[in-house]
Design a protein around this motif. Structure first.
Motif, PDB file in Angstrom:
ATOM      1  N   HIS A 159       4.191  -5.191  -3.034  1.00 13.92           N
ATOM      2  CA  HIS A 159       3.255  -4.106  -3.369  1.00 13.92           C
ATOM      3  C   HIS A 159       2.635  -4.361  -4.741  1.00 13.92           C
ATOM      4  O   HIS A 159       3.013  -5.290  -5.468  1.00 13.92           O
ATOM      5  CB  HIS A 159       3.966  -2.753  -3.339  1.00 13.92           C
ATOM      6  N   LEU A 165       9.123  -1.997   2.464  1.00 17.92           N
ATOM      7  CA  LEU A 165       8.068  -2.927   2.873  1.00 17.92           C
ATOM      8  C   LEU A 165       8.630  -4.076   3.696  1.00 17.92           C
ATOM      9  O   LEU A 165       8.028  -4.492   4.694  1.00 17.92           O
ATOM     10  CB  LEU A 165       7.342  -3.463   1.637  1.00 17.92           C
ATOM     11  N   THR A 210       1.375   0.550   7.473  1.00 16.50           N
ATOM     12  CA  THR A 210       1.313  -0.830   6.983  1.00 16.50           C
ATOM     13  C   THR A 210       0.980  -1.833   8.088  1.00 16.50           C
ATOM     14  O   THR A 210       0.765  -3.013   7.800  1.00 16.50           O
ATOM     15  CB  THR A 210       2.653  -1.230   6.333  1.00 16.50           C
TER      16      THR A 210
END
Length: 444
Positions: free
Chosen positions: A42, A104, A79
């Motif tokens: 990120h 993530l 995402t």
């Protein structure tokens, strides 16, 4: 067999830590072995977009800001478009996620499996089973590992913990330890104070790292040994407890608090010490004690997690996670230091240099990549069956999430067809052109 690998984690440079260092060093070694490697993480402050690091390591800093503890907000579906676009642009055939704390990484693995891209997960931490946060994290991990092709753990203790938490077949989990760059962590005696015995602590000052134990141990050791001093590198909410001990016992000349120490300066701190103290309450591997041993320090550590697997008995003094046991172990290490009974710094460094190398980690990771690439791909029905085994109620929820993600993938393919996505330039080919004698700037 050469692979196109995507490393994914919330934790990467410019943030400093064990996971960040592991991803970077492993990526560099894999690039040297001829593989294509990119990193996805990120945004860090204003650092967003695509950056290039050494050897053409391409890093995607997604325009997503972290919410808590350097992790993004778990959303599962949002995402998918960006991860799909990156995997297709870069022609990725293996997604390698790192850390169970990273939302993530877990989401990217989930999306990769939806796209029939092979996925590997490396667990760097240990978790409990009793508190609420561990129960929720373990359930999410169980869902994520149900679709993964293979898992890697940094110690055998970590493997046992991951197998129990994720309910996966132990044969699908490999143990590949961390490593250090021994050429950076070299011993020297010129920085040490010959009149003092210096105990070095390099750790975040938080509860999990045993900062409360450290605060209990320091005054007892200082009262027993007048020639002992402490150098403490690291910061955190428990720093106040150390400062209170220093004030209460008037130890200003024997306790030096350095605050946050950058990774490039760690060696300069370690070589000033004789003994390295680790008071962690839980550790899967603890790369800090390997760095200290590489610099020639005798290690005193709590015997928790995977720490007993890391160093041989002549290089580490183990103790129970209690102040009394740590004080006894420190007394023994101090006595050995005074009697010159410790392993020579050069001998300790040579052992670490031969045992923990990133080249070895890369070779063993490459074997895992080859294994999953040669394996038969599971069908969507098989994946849904695995999710169904995650619990009577949770299994049905996971099936719904997986099915919905598959439908969203179909929608993304319709909105942005695969054939319309431009392929990214492979930096390895550019580098081969340059090293082959073709200067791209002059030729243009």
């Amino acid at each position: 067999m050469k692979h196109s690998i995507c490393m994914v984690s919330d934790f990467f440079y410019p943030n400093i830590g064990g996971v960040e260092s592991h991803i970077y060093q492993l990526s560099q070694c894999l690039i040297e072995r001829g593989h294509k490697v990119i990193v996805v993480t990120h945004a860090y402050g204003n650092r967003s977009g695509i950056r290039y690091l050494s050897n053409g390591l391409k890093v995607y800093y997604l325009p997503i800001q972290p919410v808590y503890n350097q992790c993004i907000l778990p959303t599962v579906f949002t995402t998918l478009p960006v991860i799909r676009n990156i995997l297709l642009r870069e022609s990725i055939n293996i997604v390698h996620g790192h850390s169970a704390f990273s939302a993530l990484a877990l989401e990217s693995i989930f999306h990769a499996r939806t796209m029939n891209v092979k996925a590997v997960f490396t667990d760097h931490s240990l978790f409990g089973f009793a508190d609420l946060s561990s129960i929720l994290t373990n359930k999410i991990l169980k869902f994520s590992l149900a679709g993964v092709n293979h898992a890697i753990c940094v110690s055998h203790t970590c493997k046992e913990n991951t197998v129990l938490r994720g309910k996966i077949d132990p044969s699908d989990v490999s143990v590949i330890p961390n490593a250090v760059d021994a050429s950076i962590f070299t011993p020297t005696s010129t920085e040490r104070d010959p009149e003092k015995i210096t105990i070095v602590v390099m750790s975040r000052l938080v509860y999990r790292k045993g900062a409360d134990l450290l605060a209990s141990v320091i005054p007892e050791i200082c009262s027993r040994h007048s020639d002992v001093q402490f150098i403490i590198g690291g910061d955190g909410p428990k720093r106040l407890a150390i400062e209170e001990v220093r004030e209460h016992f008037q130890l200003h000349d024997r306790i030096r608090l350095l605050g946050t120490v950058g990774h490039s300066a760690v060696r300069q701190v370690l070589v000033r010490g004789d003994i390295f103290l680790n008071t962690s309450l839980t550790e899967a591997f603890c790369i800090a004690i390997v760095e200290a041993a590489s610099c020639g320090l005798q290690v005193v550590s709590t015997s928790v997690g995977g720490i007993p697997e890391v160093l041989p008995p002549d290089m580490i003094q183990l103790a129970e996670p209690s102040a009394t046991s740590l004080v006894e172990s420190l007394d023994k290490a101090i006595a050995k230091r005074r009697n010159c009974q410790l392993l020579s710094p050069d001998g300790a460094h040579d052992w670490v240099r031969k045992t923990y190398t990133w080249q070895n980690v890369a070779e063993r990771t490459e074997i895992v990549y080859d294994k999953i690439s040669a394996a038969t791909e599971v069908t969507l029905a098989d994946r849904l069956h695995r999710y169904n085994k995650c619990g009577l109620v949770a299994g049905k929820i996971f099936i719904f999430i997986a099915a919905l993600n598959y439908l969203l993938l179909i929608l993304c393919n319709w909105i942005s067809p695969v054939q319309n996505i431009d392929l990214a330039i492979d930096c390895r080919k550019l580098r081969r052109l340059k090293t082959g004698g073709v200067n791209l700037e002059q030729s243009s």
